[in-house]
Motif scaffolding. Structure first.
Motif, PDB file in Angstrom:
ATOM      1  N   ASP A   1       0.894  -1.162   0.000  1.00 49.31           N
ATOM      2  CA  ASP A   1       0.000   0.000   0.000  1.00 49.31           C
ATOM      3  C   ASP A   1       0.928   1.207   0.000  1.00 49.31           C
ATOM      4  OD1 ASP A   1      -1.766   2.079   0.507  1.00 49.31           O
ATOM      5  OD2 ASP A   1      -3.042   0.864   1.799  1.00 49.31           O
TER       6      ASP A   1
ATOM      7  N   ILE B   1      -1.567  -7.164   2.964  1.00 46.28           N
ATOM      8  CA  ILE B   1      -0.545  -6.171   2.626  1.00 46.28           C
ATOM      9  C   ILE B   1       0.771  -6.553   3.303  1.00 46.28           C
ATOM     10  CG2 ILE B   1       0.099  -3.733   2.818  1.00 46.28           C
ATOM     11  CD1 ILE B   1      -2.226  -4.269   0.893  1.00 46.28           C
TER      12      ILE B   1
ATOM     13  N   SER C   1      -2.273   3.464  -4.485  1.00 46.15           N
ATOM     14  CA  SER C   1      -2.249   3.436  -3.029  1.00 46.15           C
ATOM     15  C   SER C   1      -3.649   3.660  -2.488  1.00 46.15           C
ATOM     16  CB  SER C   1      -1.321   4.527  -2.484  1.00 46.15           C
ATOM     17  OG  SER C   1      -1.951   5.801  -2.540  1.00 46.15           O
ATOM     18  N   SER C   2      -3.827   3.337  -1.204  1.00 48.36           N
ATOM     19  CA  SER C   2      -5.097   3.647  -0.556  1.00 48.36           C
ATOM     20  C   SER C   2      -5.186   5.118  -0.186  1.00 48.36           C
ATOM     21  CB  SER C   2      -5.277   2.797   0.702  1.00 48.36           C
ATOM     22  OG  SER C   2      -4.387   3.212   1.720  1.00 48.36           O
TER      23      SER C   2
ATOM     24  N   TRP D   1      -3.567  -1.399  -3.737  1.00 49.86           N
ATOM     25  CA  TRP D   1      -2.187  -1.819  -3.514  1.00 49.86           C
ATOM     26  C   TRP D   1      -1.433  -1.920  -4.836  1.00 49.86           C
ATOM     27  CZ3 TRP D   1      -6.519  -4.783  -2.876  1.00 49.86           C
ATOM     28  CH2 TRP D   1      -6.670  -5.860  -3.750  1.00 49.86           C
TER      29      TRP D   1
ATOM     30  N   HIS E   1      -7.015  -3.074  -6.834  1.00 50.72           N
ATOM     31  CA  HIS E   1      -7.844  -2.529  -5.759  1.00 50.72           C
ATOM     32  C   HIS E   1      -9.043  -3.431  -5.549  1.00 50.72           C
ATOM     33  CE1 HIS E   1     -10.871  -1.066  -8.688  1.00 50.72           C
ATOM     34  NE2 HIS E   1      -9.823  -0.776  -9.451  1.00 50.72           N
TER      35      HIS E   1
END
Length: 253
Positions: free
Chosen positions: A9, A28, A159-160, A172, A199
């Motif tokens: 992430d 993750i 990314s989140s 991720w 995702h």
């Protein structure tokens, strides 16, 4: 992580026991932790505190370049020395180059907080990746980000961008290589290592994305601006004593 590649992430703002638990539950392997307006030594200390054999937490800085009304965020990994916010984009890029940091473009062309196409064109050779999926984006923003990454032949990441703990692990980037340390991730970014972005999907993912977008209302509020700029002594303000005047020639406040 060994032998399976590494699911990262690539940008979170929140980090506590709940975040770590959620990241592990979502599969993750590593988080990149880059909270707003926190100095690098403090970020590094907290990242080390929450790293263990099952989850690597990599310290990073999302630098606010430019003025509050005309700012462009840049994400830097592998910094050895602190870099303040509210410096010119060119000044920040020169400092990243001096430190051989990995330089990423988060949420490109998003609102007034991002690198735009002119910036990407100017700094293409210095960018290691462009973010092509971000929960604060609407679908049109993600499409535009992919267009930019493709047009300038810059590797992608996702990314989140989690400001809320519930968003961690929604998005991720999976690197084919095994990444065990901060240096491994920086090297992978510098080398343009093979990766895939992905995702979660479905209604719950959509709702979480909209919650992250709604968080922008507070993040960009007048109260926060007042706290940051009128005090003039936030930890990442370029006039803070910690920077010893090194950025006076490129600061914008």
């Amino acid at each position: 992580m060994a032998g399976t590649g590494t699911r990262v992430d690539m940008h979170v703002k929140a980090l506590d026991e709940r975040v770590v638990e959620r990241a592990k539950a979502r599969g993750i392997d590593a988080l990149v932790y880059a909270p707003h307006f926190v100095r690098l030594p403090d970020i590094r200390e907290r990242a080390e505190r929450f790293s263990d054999d099952d989850l690597l937490v990599v310290p990073a800085r999302e630098i606010f370049t430019g003025t509050w009304r005309n700012r462009a965020h840049v994400l830097a990994l592998g910094l050895s020395e602190p870099v303040p916010d509210f410096v010119t984009l060119d000044g920040a890029m020169r400092e990243f180059d001096r430190q051989d940091a990995a330089v990423l473009a988060p949420h490109p062309e998003f609102l007034t907080v991002s690198l735009d196409e002119r910036d990407i064109d100017r700094y293409t050779d210095r960018l290691d990746a462009i973010e092509t999926y971000n929960p604060k984006h609407w679908p049109s923003h993600n499409r535009r980000a992919r267009e930019l990454a493709d047009a300038y032949d810059v590797p992608a990441f996702a990314s989140s961008y989690a400001h809320l703990a519930g968003t961690v692990g929604e998005v991720w980037t999976t690197f084919a290589a095994d990444i065990e340390t901060e240096a491994d991730l920086v090297d992978a970014l510098h080398a343009g290592a093979d990766r895939a972005v992905d995702h979660r999907s479905g209604l719950r993912h959509t709702i979480q994305c909209r919650l992250e977008f709604a968080h922008l209302g507070w993040e960009n509020s007048y109260e926060k601006l007042d706290r940051l700029l009128l005090s003039g002594m936030e930890p990442t303000h370029p006039r803070h004593i910690a920077y010893e005047g090194r950025f006076d020639d490129v600061r914008v406040y």
